[in-house]
Design an enzyme around this catalytic site. Sequence first.
Site, short mmCIF file in Angstrom:
data_model
loop_
_atom_site.label_atom_id
_atom_site.label_comp_id
_atom_site.label_asym_id
_atom_site.label_seq_id
_atom_site.Cartn_x
_atom_site.Cartn_y
_atom_site.Cartn_z
N THR A 107 0.84 -1.20 0.00
CA THR A 107 0.00 0.00 0.00
C THR A 107 0.87 1.25 0.00
O THR A 107 0.66 2.17 -0.80
CB THR A 107 -0.94 0.00 1.23
OG1 THR A 107 -1.73 -1.19 1.20
CG2 THR A 107 -1.85 1.21 1.23
N ASN A 185 -5.82 -10.26 -6.96
CA ASN A 185 -5.91 -10.88 -5.64
C ASN A 185 -7.22 -11.63 -5.42
O ASN A 185 -7.28 -12.56 -4.63
CB ASN A 185 -5.70 -9.82 -4.55
CG ASN A 185 -6.55 -8.59 -4.75
OD1 ASN A 185 -6.53 -7.97 -5.82
ND2 ASN A 185 -7.30 -8.24 -3.74
N GLN A 213 0.67 -10.05 -5.59
CA GLN A 213 0.27 -11.47 -5.58
C GLN A 213 1.21 -12.31 -6.45
O GLN A 213 1.02 -13.53 -6.53
CB GLN A 213 -1.16 -11.62 -6.10
CG GLN A 213 -2.22 -11.00 -5.22
CD GLN A 213 -2.45 -11.76 -3.93
OE1 GLN A 213 -2.13 -12.95 -3.81
NE2 GLN A 213 -3.01 -11.10 -2.94
N SER A 233 5.12 -7.26 -1.20
CA SER A 233 4.81 -7.24 0.22
C SER A 233 5.21 -8.56 0.87
O SER A 233 4.81 -9.63 0.40
CB SER A 233 3.32 -6.97 0.41
OG SER A 233 3.02 -6.86 1.77
N HIS A 235 4.35 -10.15 3.58
CA HIS A 235 3.38 -11.08 4.19
C HIS A 235 2.57 -11.86 3.16
O HIS A 235 1.79 -12.72 3.52
CB HIS A 235 2.48 -10.35 5.19
CG HIS A 235 1.44 -9.47 4.61
ND1 HIS A 235 0.14 -9.88 4.48
CD2 HIS A 235 1.48 -8.20 4.12
CE1 HIS A 235 -0.58 -8.88 3.95
NE2 HIS A 235 0.22 -7.87 3.72
N CYS A 360 -16.04 -4.33 3.34
CA CYS A 360 -17.05 -3.87 4.30
C CYS A 360 -16.76 -2.43 4.65
O CYS A 360 -15.72 -2.11 5.19
CB CYS A 360 -16.99 -4.70 5.57
SG CYS A 360 -17.44 -6.40 5.31
C1 LIG Z 1 -2.34 -7.41 -0.19
C2 LIG Z 1 -2.33 -6.60 -1.41
C3 LIG Z 1 -2.02 -5.23 -1.37
C4 LIG Z 1 -1.72 -4.51 -0.07
O1 LIG Z 1 -0.50 -4.93 0.45
P1 LIG Z 1 -0.02 -4.48 1.92
O2 LIG Z 1 1.41 -4.85 1.94
O3 LIG Z 1 -0.82 -5.30 2.86
O4 LIG Z 1 -0.24 -3.04 2.05
C5 LIG Z 1 -2.01 -4.53 -2.56
N1 LIG Z 1 -2.27 -5.13 -3.72
C6 LIG Z 1 -2.58 -6.43 -3.80
C7 LIG Z 1 -2.86 -7.05 -5.13
C8 LIG Z 1 -2.62 -7.21 -2.66
O5 LIG Z 1 -2.94 -8.49 -2.74
#
Ligand SMILES: *Cc1c(COP(=O)(O)O)cnc(C)c1O
Length: 418
Positions: A107, A185, A213, A233, A235, A360
């Site tokens: 993000t 995603n 992703q 990212s 995680h 939501c």
């Molecule tokens: C999870 C995700 C994000 C956000 O990533 P964060 O590191 O949690 O801010 C943005 N784009 C896609 C496609 C995601 O799957």
Amino acid sequence: MFRVKLGFTTLMRLLWVILILNKIEEELQNKLYKTQIMIYLDNNATTKIDPRVLDAMMPYLTDNFANAASTHKFGVAVNDAVSLARKSISNLIGCETNEVFFTSGSTEAINLLLKGVFSGTKERKEIITLHTEHSAVIDTCSALEKEGAKITFIPVNSNGLVDLEKIKEAVSQNTLLVCVMYVNNETGVIQPIKEISEIAHNAGAYFMTDATQAVGRIPCKVDELGIDMLCFSGHKFYGPKGIGGAFIRQRRPFRVKINPLLHGGGHEKGIRSGTLNVPGIVGLGKAAEISDKEMKKDEERIKELRDYLESSLLQIEGTSINGTSEHRIYNTANIRFNGIDSDALIMGLDDIAVSNGSACTANSIEPSHVLTAMGQNDEEAFSAIRFSLGRYTTLKDIERTKVEVNKAVLTLRTMTQI
Ligand SMILES: *Cc1c(COP(=O)(O)O)cnc(C)c1O
């Protein structure tokens, strides 16, 4: 003889011990039960940290706590670990180490890239993107629109893929960048980003991709794919939360000019000030290293499980896949269950973590913007469930999911018939 020796108090003590032991065993069982029972099929939302990643991070949460910017030998040692992580990321995506910039995640990286490039270039004002992007992209674009950017949304087909001709028609001398995500995603649809980047470059525009992703899950080499900017990212590929980064091309002909969002100590070559999250960065690097080595193996195993789950669930009456099957990542199955409310189904699948990808807001629940962009009406969009598998998904998980989903769908359909 025995009976004589065993007095009343001894007996009571013995009983007490037995009771306690029973209680301990019960607690242990409970714990085991609780950790074993969750079937986690929401890996596109986040992944479980790989134990090897946690091991690599631990020293940097404890003894090696120095600031990576400090010039004493402890700081230098920590900075070496950061450099190693930067190298692992650059290996994974095929770029130079000076093109990797750490952020708190995708993000932040998306905000940095879109806003930083827009304010860094005066001549071009248009950003071309898709309705199916992550809200981090869509909302940042909306914010830039108020700053004078022209945002052009290209529609997608009912299978989730973008029509390349429409992008060709849209690009012009005013196009600053084309921003299209690599892997969606919600549906797992893989866009033809190499072709899109060619169209952008032919118009003299940058190509940016939200590869959150994709990085760590499928090969994603920036030069092969013609990417000038991307975000990733930790995680999402078995690393820790709160760490990620951006690739920003520093080589011609598409060297990216960018302004920072955060001002301060001038970390990350002034692009992202703020003390480096060293444990996070070390974990991210380890996760990248593992993915680089094990991506292929993960893909083969996970794809087999996903295909099995998908074909089993499609045997249920009134089901279909959302998103093309030919261009879709191996871990995701987004399935529509006709006439079923996905929230009710999620509740019915008590111990199984799945998602319906709907956002939501405070007091209203919106249908998935990705599915409505693919031409679905609200009812259709509200009956979709996303199953996203990962490194720790087992055949047993899938077998149980298959049974539980069948049961829950049957129950819900019987209920609505009455
Ligand atoms: C999870 C995700 C994000 C956000 O990533 P964060 O590191 O949690 O801010 C943005 N784009 C896609 C496609 C995601 O799957």
